[in-house]
Design an enzyme around this catalytic site. Structure first.
Site, PDB file in Angstrom:
ATOM      1  N   ASN A  93       0.840  -1.198   0.000  1.00  7.87           N
ATOM      2  CA  ASN A  93       0.000   0.000   0.000  1.00  7.87           C
ATOM      3  C   ASN A  93       0.874   1.247   0.000  1.00  7.87           C
ATOM      4  O   ASN A  93       1.904   1.309   0.672  1.00  7.87           O
ATOM      5  CB  ASN A  93      -1.021  -0.008   1.146  1.00  7.87           C
ATOM      6  CG  ASN A  93      -0.422  -0.167   2.519  1.00  7.87           C
ATOM      7  OD1 ASN A  93       0.603  -0.812   2.688  1.00  7.87           O
ATOM      8  ND2 ASN A  93      -1.057   0.404   3.515  1.00  7.87           N
ATOM      9  N   CYS A 107      -4.099   0.593  -2.441  1.00  8.61           N
ATOM     10  CA  CYS A 107      -3.924  -0.633  -1.654  1.00  8.61           C
ATOM     11  C   CYS A 107      -2.815  -1.502  -2.258  1.00  8.61           C
ATOM     12  O   CYS A 107      -2.500  -1.388  -3.446  1.00  8.61           O
ATOM     13  CB  CYS A 107      -5.210  -1.450  -1.663  1.00  8.61           C
ATOM     14  SG  CYS A 107      -6.587  -0.715  -0.767  1.00  8.61           S
ATOM     15  N   GLU A 135       0.379   5.204   0.480  1.00  9.55           N
ATOM     16  CA  GLU A 135      -0.579   6.228   0.916  1.00  9.55           C
ATOM     17  C   GLU A 135      -0.163   7.613   0.436  1.00  9.55           C
ATOM     18  O   GLU A 135       0.963   7.820  -0.029  1.00  9.55           O
ATOM     19  CB  GLU A 135      -0.714   6.166   2.444  1.00  9.55           C
ATOM     20  CG  GLU A 135      -1.285   4.822   2.883  1.00  9.55           C
ATOM     21  CD  GLU A 135      -1.545   4.726   4.377  1.00  9.55           C
ATOM     22  OE1 GLU A 135      -1.107   5.607   5.149  1.00  9.55           O
ATOM     23  OE2 GLU A 135      -2.209   3.745   4.774  1.00  9.55           O
ATOM     24  N   CYS A 195     -10.015  -5.205   0.131  1.00 11.71           N
ATOM     25  CA  CYS A 195     -11.213  -4.355   0.148  1.00 11.71           C
ATOM     26  C   CYS A 195     -12.045  -4.644  -1.109  1.00 11.71           C
ATOM     27  O   CYS A 195     -11.580  -5.303  -2.052  1.00 11.71           O
ATOM     28  CB  CYS A 195     -10.822  -2.874   0.224  1.00 11.71           C
ATOM     29  SG  CYS A 195     -10.204  -2.192  -1.316  1.00 11.71           S
ATOM     30  N   GLU A 234      -2.933  -4.678  -2.992  1.00 11.48           N
ATOM     31  CA  GLU A 234      -3.405  -5.600  -4.027  1.00 11.48           C
ATOM     32  C   GLU A 234      -3.487  -4.906  -5.380  1.00 11.48           C
ATOM     33  O   GLU A 234      -3.127  -5.483  -6.410  1.00 11.48           O
ATOM     34  CB  GLU A 234      -4.797  -6.145  -3.667  1.00 11.48           C
ATOM     35  CG  GLU A 234      -4.827  -6.975  -2.396  1.00 11.48           C
ATOM     36  CD  GLU A 234      -5.075  -6.143  -1.145  1.00 11.48           C
ATOM     37  OE1 GLU A 234      -4.669  -4.959  -1.100  1.00 11.48           O
ATOM     38  OE2 GLU A 234      -5.684  -6.675  -0.215  1.00 11.48           O
TER      39      GLU A 234
HETATM   40  N1  THU Z   1      -5.162  -1.634   2.570  1.00 11.71           N
HETATM   41  C1  THU Z   1      -4.576  -2.443   1.648  1.00 11.71           C
HETATM   42  O1  THU Z   1      -3.516  -2.126   1.120  1.00 11.71           O
HETATM   43  N2  THU Z   1      -5.188  -3.603   1.342  1.00 11.71           N
HETATM   44  C2  THU Z   1      -6.312  -4.081   1.953  1.00 11.71           C
HETATM   45  O2  THU Z   1      -6.740  -5.164   1.638  1.00 11.71           O
HETATM   46  C3  THU Z   1      -6.988  -3.270   2.953  1.00 11.71           C
HETATM   47  C4  THU Z   1      -6.412  -1.939   3.225  1.00 11.71           C
HETATM   48  C5  THU Z   1      -4.480  -0.399   2.939  1.00 11.71           C
HETATM   49  C6  THU Z   1      -5.147   0.878   2.529  1.00 11.71           C
HETATM   50  C7  THU Z   1      -4.555   1.843   3.535  1.00 11.71           C
HETATM   51  O3  THU Z   1      -3.286   2.256   3.072  1.00 11.71           O
HETATM   52  C8  THU Z   1      -4.354   0.998   4.782  1.00 11.71           C
HETATM   53  O4  THU Z   1      -4.361  -0.358   4.342  1.00 11.71           O
HETATM   54  C9  THU Z   1      -5.401   1.202   5.844  1.00 11.71           C
HETATM   55  O5  THU Z   1      -6.670   1.011   5.351  1.00 11.71           O
END
Ligand code: THU
Length: 158
Positions: free
Chosen positions: A61, A72, A63, A112, A74
């Site tokens: 991920n 994310c 941000e 998600c 994935e």
């Molecule tokens: N996140 C992911 O990278 N993958 C997931 O399956 C769920 C959430 C990340 C998004 C954000 O950077 C952090 O986790 C918190 O939600």
């Protein structure tokens, strides 16, 4: 009126019982959490995708101070995989995460909704099931396909 039920089969496997390609992919996903950029949530997610060419692609991920602009793990992995290797089809994906304490999360994390939809695209492209490994601290949930993570998926607009 008709009543219907959706049943999703998955396996719960002790982490140390995983073998071969699955064990390697889980290790790659766990390693990818250390390349996460998550200064806002402090939730570090890693994903690893095994392609039918034998290549493994990872993502984490990423941000952004403008929160919705982040991505994310994935989606960073699947978009990178298809951008770099458009002819290779996905075989498996593993997802792991570390929490704010820096430790791997006890319960496996699930992608998600947006990531499930994005991953489903590549399962449809492959015309074969893409196995999903959701990684917890001591156990892994193994699902047979991306489709099984997304009942009632949107698959066509024709
Ligand atoms: N996140 C992911 O990278 N993958 C997931 O399956 C769920 C959430 C990340 C998004 C954000 O950077 C952090 O986790 C918190 O939600």
């Amino acid at each position: 009126m008709e009543k219907k039920k959706i049943i999703i089969d998955y396996e719960v496997i002790p982490l140390d019982a995983l073998e071969g390609a699955d064990a390697d992919l889980v290790t790659q996903a766990r390693k990818a959490t250390y390349r996460s950029y998550a200064p806002y949530s402090h939730f570090m997610v890693g994903a690893a995708i095994l392609l039918d060419s034998g290549v493994t692609v990872t993502g984490s991920n990423q941000e952004n101070v403008a929160f919705p602009s982040g991505t994310c793990a994935e989606r960073s992995a699947c978009y990178y995989a298809h951008a770099q290797y458009p002819d290779a089809m996905f075989k498996k994906i593993a997802v792991a995460a570390r929490g704010t304490d820096g430790e791997f999360v006890a319960e496996p994390v699930a992608p998600c909704g947006a990531c499930r939809q994005a991953l489903l695209e590549y399962e449809m492209l492959a015309k074969a099931l893409v196995e999903v490994l959701l990684v917890g601290r001591d156990k892994v949930f193994r699902l047979p396909s991306v489709a099984s993570t997304l009942p009632f998926a949107f698959t066509d607009f024709e």
